[in-house]
Design a protein around this motif. Sequence first.
Motif, PDB file in Angstrom:
ATOM      1  N   ASP A  30       0.836  -1.196   0.000  1.00  0.00           N
ATOM      2  CA  ASP A  30       0.000   0.000   0.000  1.00  0.00           C
ATOM      3  C   ASP A  30       0.873   1.249   0.000  1.00  0.00           C
ATOM      4  O   ASP A  30       2.108   1.178  -0.033  1.00  0.00           O
ATOM      5  N   SER A  31       0.230   2.411   0.042  1.00  0.00           N
ATOM      6  CA  SER A  31       0.956   3.681  -0.042  1.00  0.00           C
ATOM      7  C   SER A  31       1.868   3.898   1.163  1.00  0.00           C
ATOM      8  O   SER A  31       2.945   4.477   1.030  1.00  0.00           O
ATOM      9  N   HIS A  32       1.458   3.416   2.344  1.00  0.00           N
ATOM     10  CA  HIS A  32       2.280   3.617   3.538  1.00  0.00           C
ATOM     11  C   HIS A  32       3.598   2.859   3.441  1.00  0.00           C
ATOM     12  O   HIS A  32       4.658   3.371   3.817  1.00  0.00           O
ATOM     13  N   ASP A  35       5.816   4.542   0.925  1.00  0.00           N
ATOM     14  CA  ASP A  35       6.431   5.740   1.517  1.00  0.00           C
ATOM     15  C   ASP A  35       7.690   5.393   2.300  1.00  0.00           C
ATOM     16  O   ASP A  35       8.698   6.105   2.231  1.00  0.00           O
ATOM     17  N   ARG A 103       6.333  11.779   9.580  1.00  0.00           N
ATOM     18  CA  ARG A 103       4.932  11.363   9.476  1.00  0.00           C
ATOM     19  C   ARG A 103       4.776   9.965   8.884  1.00  0.00           C
ATOM     20  O   ARG A 103       3.657   9.509   8.640  1.00  0.00           O
ATOM     21  N   LEU A 104       5.878   9.269   8.643  1.00  0.00           N
ATOM     22  CA  LEU A 104       5.802   7.901   8.120  1.00  0.00           C
ATOM     23  C   LEU A 104       5.140   6.980   9.139  1.00  0.00           C
ATOM     24  O   LEU A 104       5.273   7.172  10.358  1.00  0.00           O
ATOM     25  N   LYS A 105       4.476   5.961   8.633  1.00  0.00           N
ATOM     26  CA  LYS A 105       3.848   4.995   9.527  1.00  0.00           C
ATOM     27  C   LYS A 105       4.891   4.257  10.349  1.00  0.00           C
ATOM     28  O   LYS A 105       4.660   3.892  11.506  1.00  0.00           O
ATOM     29  N   GLY A 156      -2.395   9.099   9.797  1.00  0.00           N
ATOM     30  CA  GLY A 156      -2.999   8.243   8.809  1.00  0.00           C
ATOM     31  C   GLY A 156      -2.722   8.599   7.374  1.00  0.00           C
ATOM     32  O   GLY A 156      -2.839   7.741   6.502  1.00  0.00           O
ATOM     33  N   GLU A 157      -2.373   9.815   7.084  1.00  0.00           N
ATOM     34  CA  GLU A 157      -2.170  10.226   5.708  1.00  0.00           C
ATOM     35  C   GLU A 157      -0.838   9.717   5.163  1.00  0.00           C
ATOM     36  O   GLU A 157       0.128   9.583   5.890  1.00  0.00           O
ATOM     37  N   SER A 158      -0.821   9.452   3.861  1.00  0.00           N
ATOM     38  CA  SER A 158       0.427   9.060   3.225  1.00  0.00           C
ATOM     39  C   SER A 158       1.345  10.275   3.129  1.00  0.00           C
ATOM     40  O   SER A 158       0.914  11.423   3.276  1.00  0.00           O
ATOM     41  N   GLN A 163      -2.655   8.655  -1.311  1.00  0.00           N
ATOM     42  CA  GLN A 163      -3.192   7.840  -0.227  1.00  0.00           C
ATOM     43  C   GLN A 163      -3.872   6.556  -0.706  1.00  0.00           C
ATOM     44  O   GLN A 163      -3.686   5.494  -0.124  1.00  0.00           O
TER      45      GLN A 163
END
Length: 483
Positions: A30-32, A35, A103-105, A156-158, A163
């Motif tokens: 996924d996008s996360h 990233d 802000r990365l997961k 939560g945002e990419s 996203q």
Amino acid sequence: MSAATEKEVHFSLKVMMHRESNKVLYSEIDSHFADVLLSFLTLPLGTIVRLLVKNYGDNAPILGSLSSLYAGLLNLDGSHFWTEAGKLMLLNPRNSSGDQCSRLKLQIDDTPPIQYFVCNNASCVNMYYKVKCLCGNSTDIIKLCKDSETKAQSGGESVFTVQTSSFLLTDDLQILPNSPTSLLRCLKQSGIEDTSVLEERTLIVGFEEIFELLKGSLASKTPLTDIILHSSSATSTPKRRKRLCASVNYEPEALPQTQTSKNTGSDSKITVKALVQKSTYRVLFAQTWQDFVDFLFSLLTIPLARVQLLLGDNNCLGSIYNLYRSTYDLETVKYIKSTETVTRLLEPNIPPYYLSCYQIFSLSQQRSPASNRGFAVGKGRSFKASPSSFSCSGMNVIDPKGQGSFVKGPTMFMVTDDLVVSSPSPFSIISTLNSMKIPVSDVEEHELDIGMEETLRILQATLTSTSALTNGLKPFLKRETKQ
């Protein structure tokens, strides 16, 4: 997010394997997760070395001569630097995309964000607490808080990718849109005709696996397969893991065409005297002033994507080239958040005040917030940045590294073939000649003018060889000998 919390974050990836060869064909991400992978491109070289040593300890992979360059910097006496902060900047280079990466997961870079400090009378602004104020008032330093520090981090945002996007990640770290076209491309590139030989597995990726991916991206063409084989092998040993990311074999014939036409940096030259074994063109030591040493240490501050840009299409870093290329691929670029984000990933700047006057490469640095924003007194003993507050035009913005460079001069240094920097020592030279059984008659001195072409080759050799000076300068030594 705390380090403990970071290590609790996990991604569940669907992985398609070739059953007979036990190799990964692709994984759905996924996008996360995309990233996190793209954030590798923003990491300075020195940060990568530091993080690998911190995470793996004595089993940290040897990244060419980069590891010994960093270790030599760590052991070099602080008196050789204009300021204490200058050495700290090189040992802990900051990421120019640090605000975005925060802000990365899942974050692997623990470098603190850029902070600013002012003296008691608010006349001097600097990036490090222990930097002497230009006004002489260094007894009472106050932290300056940026607006971003007062806001809650996005959870939560990419960060870099759109996203809602999903991707296919190949074994060699190509990021492709999750589409039938990309799937067919993967099958054809892998020579798959009969899809019955494929099987789906689930791979749980957390903090340690991301580190394995970072390590593998620098030296392996199959980092995803490496992780699965490593996790399924009960016989894996620390020694085996270290070899997995050992420096790649270096072949002088494989040197790329120089990128001087693309990277028109400084026209200046740095003079280096090299002690060379005549029979093999092996560089034993280099005798140099602070300019060349400052340049070498500055390599640690360059982001990985900028290194790839400097070296052009040469693929000397495992799977990093594929990760870099995915960002500007015409199919994939529409899934990146903005044009500014693409530029940030492909052509990253270095943070404010990290650019040395001895830098030969064409690099650009970010503008310091202190140079274009005002400050207003906040609550307590801190300052808060505010675009509507009074002008800071009368404030002294301090270069924390000192006199435009990190290393103090004029000072003579000795640099070994694997880029360990030290003060000149005749005993070290004699010891090296004795240990290598090299007669004095087989040693000669070469004086070289180091410019763009030479430094590009030294950079590549630094990343791929533990004999950076020999492999980087051998073509020029041979040319000089013929002349």
